[in-house]
Design a protein around this motif. Sequence first.
Motif, PDB file in Angstrom:
ATOM      1  N   THR A  60       0.951  -1.240   0.006  1.00  0.00           N
ATOM      2  CA  THR A  60      -0.272   0.020   0.193  1.00  0.00           C
ATOM      3  C   THR A  60       0.785   1.580  -0.418  1.00  0.00           C
ATOM      4  O   THR A  60       0.602   1.787  -0.349  1.00  0.00           O
ATOM      5  CB  THR A  60      -0.951   0.149   1.035  1.00  0.00           C
ATOM      6  N   ASP A  61       2.210   1.161   0.514  1.00  0.00           N
ATOM      7  CA  ASP A  61       3.205   2.086   0.206  1.00  0.00           C
ATOM      8  C   ASP A  61       3.318   2.770  -1.259  1.00  0.00           C
ATOM      9  O   ASP A  61       3.162   1.646  -2.731  1.00  0.00           O
ATOM     10  CB  ASP A  61       4.939   1.923   0.878  1.00  0.00           C
ATOM     11  N   LEU A  62       2.666   3.508  -1.887  1.00  0.00           N
ATOM     12  CA  LEU A  62       2.597   4.136  -3.419  1.00  0.00           C
ATOM     13  C   LEU A  62       3.780   3.710  -3.894  1.00  0.00           C
ATOM     14  O   LEU A  62       3.378   2.991  -4.713  1.00  0.00           O
ATOM     15  CB  LEU A  62       2.758   5.681  -3.283  1.00  0.00           C
ATOM     16  N   ASN A 106       4.834   8.407   5.846  1.00  0.00           N
ATOM     17  CA  ASN A 106       4.279   9.830   5.430  1.00  0.00           C
ATOM     18  C   ASN A 106       3.055   9.976   4.486  1.00  0.00           C
ATOM     19  O   ASN A 106       2.062  10.537   5.153  1.00  0.00           O
ATOM     20  CB  ASN A 106       5.493  10.345   4.660  1.00  0.00           C
ATOM     21  N   GLU A 107       2.530   9.148   4.320  1.00  0.00           N
ATOM     22  CA  GLU A 107       1.564   8.428   3.205  1.00  0.00           C
ATOM     23  C   GLU A 107      -0.230   8.585   4.044  1.00  0.00           C
ATOM     24  O   GLU A 107      -0.985   8.667   3.939  1.00  0.00           O
ATOM     25  CB  GLU A 107       1.305   7.677   2.727  1.00  0.00           C
ATOM     26  N   GLY A 108       0.451   7.450   6.122  1.00  0.00           N
ATOM     27  CA  GLY A 108      -0.629   7.304   6.547  1.00  0.00           C
ATOM     28  C   GLY A 108      -1.727   5.470   5.765  1.00  0.00           C
ATOM     29  O   GLY A 108      -2.947   5.256   6.556  1.00  0.00           O
ATOM     30  N   ASN A 109      -0.458   4.778   4.976  1.00  0.00           N
ATOM     31  CA  ASN A 109      -1.291   4.106   4.658  1.00  0.00           C
ATOM     32  C   ASN A 109      -0.817   2.682   5.312  1.00  0.00           C
ATOM     33  O   ASN A 109      -2.089   1.618   5.555  1.00  0.00           O
ATOM     34  CB  ASN A 109       0.172   3.428   3.331  1.00  0.00           C
ATOM     35  N   THR A 139       8.238  12.280  10.216  1.00  0.00           N
ATOM     36  CA  THR A 139       7.887  11.326   9.821  1.00  0.00           C
ATOM     37  C   THR A 139       6.422  12.174   9.446  1.00  0.00           C
ATOM     38  O   THR A 139       5.929  12.877  11.058  1.00  0.00           O
ATOM     39  CB  THR A 139       7.662  10.224   8.936  1.00  0.00           C
ATOM     40  N   ILE A 140       5.578  12.510   8.983  1.00  0.00           N
ATOM     41  CA  ILE A 140       4.133  12.746   9.164  1.00  0.00           C
ATOM     42  C   ILE A 140       3.417  11.896  10.599  1.00  0.00           C
ATOM     43  O   ILE A 140       2.495  12.389  10.807  1.00  0.00           O
ATOM     44  CB  ILE A 140       3.130  12.101   7.494  1.00  0.00           C
ATOM     45  N   TYR A 141       3.405  10.397   9.687  1.00  0.00           N
ATOM     46  CA  TYR A 141       3.167   9.497  10.789  1.00  0.00           C
ATOM     47  C   TYR A 141       3.675   8.765  11.573  1.00  0.00           C
ATOM     48  O   TYR A 141       4.302   8.669  10.742  1.00  0.00           O
ATOM     49  CB  TYR A 141       1.430   9.240  10.439  1.00  0.00           C
ATOM     50  N   ASP A 171      -1.982   2.972   8.858  1.00  0.00           N
ATOM     51  CA  ASP A 171      -2.541   3.183   9.989  1.00  0.00           C
ATOM     52  C   ASP A 171      -3.850   2.823   8.717  1.00  0.00           C
ATOM     53  O   ASP A 171      -4.372   2.370   9.237  1.00  0.00           O
ATOM     54  CB  ASP A 171      -2.357   4.585   9.845  1.00  0.00           C
TER      55      ASP A 171
END
Lengths: 188, 457
Positions: B129-131, B215-218, B262-264, B220
């Motif tokens: 799921t990470d881009l 960073n993407e929130g994937n 990191t964002i998350y 979570d």
Amino acid sequence: MSSKATILAGIRAAKPGPRPLPTLPPDPPPAPEEWEEAFRTVLAASKTTFVEAGELAAYVAATGAETVVSTLPGLEGNLDVTAIDDPLQLAGVDLAILPARIGVAENGALWVSEAECVHRVLPFITQHLILVLDRELLVGTMHQAYRRVQIDATGFGVWIAGPSKTADIEQSLVIGAHGARSLVVCLR
Amino acid sequence: MTHAKRAADFLRNESRANWHDESLWHVRSKRDTIIAGIPEWEALRQLGSDIKDNVLSNLDTYLEAFERQATANGVTVHWAADAAEHNRIVHGILERHAVDRIVKSKSMLTEECHLNTYLEEQGIEVVDTDLGERIIQLRKEPPSHIVMPAIHLKKEEIGQLFHEQLGTDAGASDPQYLTEAARQHLREKFLAAKAAITGVNFAIAETGGIVVCTNEGNADMGVHLAPVQIHCMGIEKVIPLAEHLGVFTRLLGRSATGQPITIYTSHHHRPKPGGEMHVVIVDNGRTKQLGREDFRNSLKCIRCGACMNTCPIYRRSGGHSYDHTIPGPIGSILSPGIDLKKHGDLAFASTLCGSCSDVCPVKIDIHDQLYKWRQIVSEEGHLENGKRLPLLGAGAVLSRDGAYNFMGKAARVALKLAPRALVYNRFNPWGETRELPEVPGESFKEWYANQRKDHEQ
């Protein structure tokens, strides 16, 4: 022998002699104004915007968001997250407004635990996110932050430091990968 | 095939190689800019290194404490001696819940164990799921970088891939548009998944919880929607206390991509209501590495990728040229311990410039270890003849004063007189892509002696 026993025996046979744990840096001296400036600057750099406390309700109304969840006392949404059993039912949330527990000046991170978001997926699955933080909850560094927050007080807690982003295609920054497409922070 | 051969293939397309080099250097520059804002950066690296040293010397007790605490939190902890056992454990959990589709966020450990292939053989659909991971999964390729798995690809190639597989517009290559398409495509997968798998950045012995950074929130999106969450970690991921996260969260994002954090940064301690949480602790050769005094420091790695971004060889050879799950300098000191015959040549994929050691947030002596692996490769007889024979010759000459003087003179004369084909041919692989400098009239020794003579006069 179980794998656990094998692994632990392997470690005991291989590990180096004792090494002491270092002492961590102390809390920086309080500097609320500098902290707020740093906090705003670093969050702005990660594409976060700010709204003043007095304008929050009007801002929320002006977004035109259809499905709004709020766990912030005094600000009503139109979907009660505590009444939902299955987190999948949050797939249609447009905007979530949550209180944050602590904010970190050096990196803009805001602590949100399960207590604030009720369903852990809420701050991620919502299209847009607003976090509200009391100014007095700002700290200087991550060392200080981890001394203030008890990470296992709830089953889940997260530092959020901006809207979801990716740079996986040719290092081009794109906001809104899988989590919230925007983050607005309200300091009060 | 050797790293050198694969690197040569990579370099055939010069403009692309330059583009790759510059992309990585850009990330290295961002790292430099952001650490300039932390005056105590070097002290912070030392803290990170010291904590990890303490971890290695107490690894058994920290892991036991982690398990005790996690179990008390309602988490199920599993131990896997190797990749096969890890894969069986994960499959067993999925089988018990009759799960046939899972979402997975980035985990170099599951790459190392080839978990995707294993689960797919058991009939389970695995969606990364990470881009960047999704892109390479759709291309059926391994990651070329541990933080930026698709850094080797151009947006036009990703546009074409998404057109074929996700139905985006033909010819569209705008990153914003492509990311949005992936967001929509993966939301469906998140909502349908019955189990989610993640890697682990840090496991805390004191609290029995694990931390996952994205960073993407994937990670979570997957973990919080699926009833079953599984976190896979190498034994070296454990840290003693929650407050040590202050050190590592400050080091990781800045070293990896030049971000302040990191964002998350997600802390998982207990299963969600009605859900299950599993942690799989994996050895797979790590205790062996722990026992190698010269190389155990490699286990301090926090997987930031800074050593790749700075490495002049990685930047100009690409992650795939390493043919190992973890490429770059850190991969080159981890992989020979796993298979010396197969990966021994990676110890030579370095100029030994030391830049990797300089940027490492936990101060691993990467370039020293590369040098030490070279000795072992040589001692164990894995050196290819192209390297072994010239080195033997050089050793013989360099250890004898007379031979050295004679060979120097002979070379200066011979190189002046010899036709080009005699010097640049298949017996001189060094000369394939390099030109020798102009041959000097005298050696340094001779020059020095003459200078002294002039001076004395």
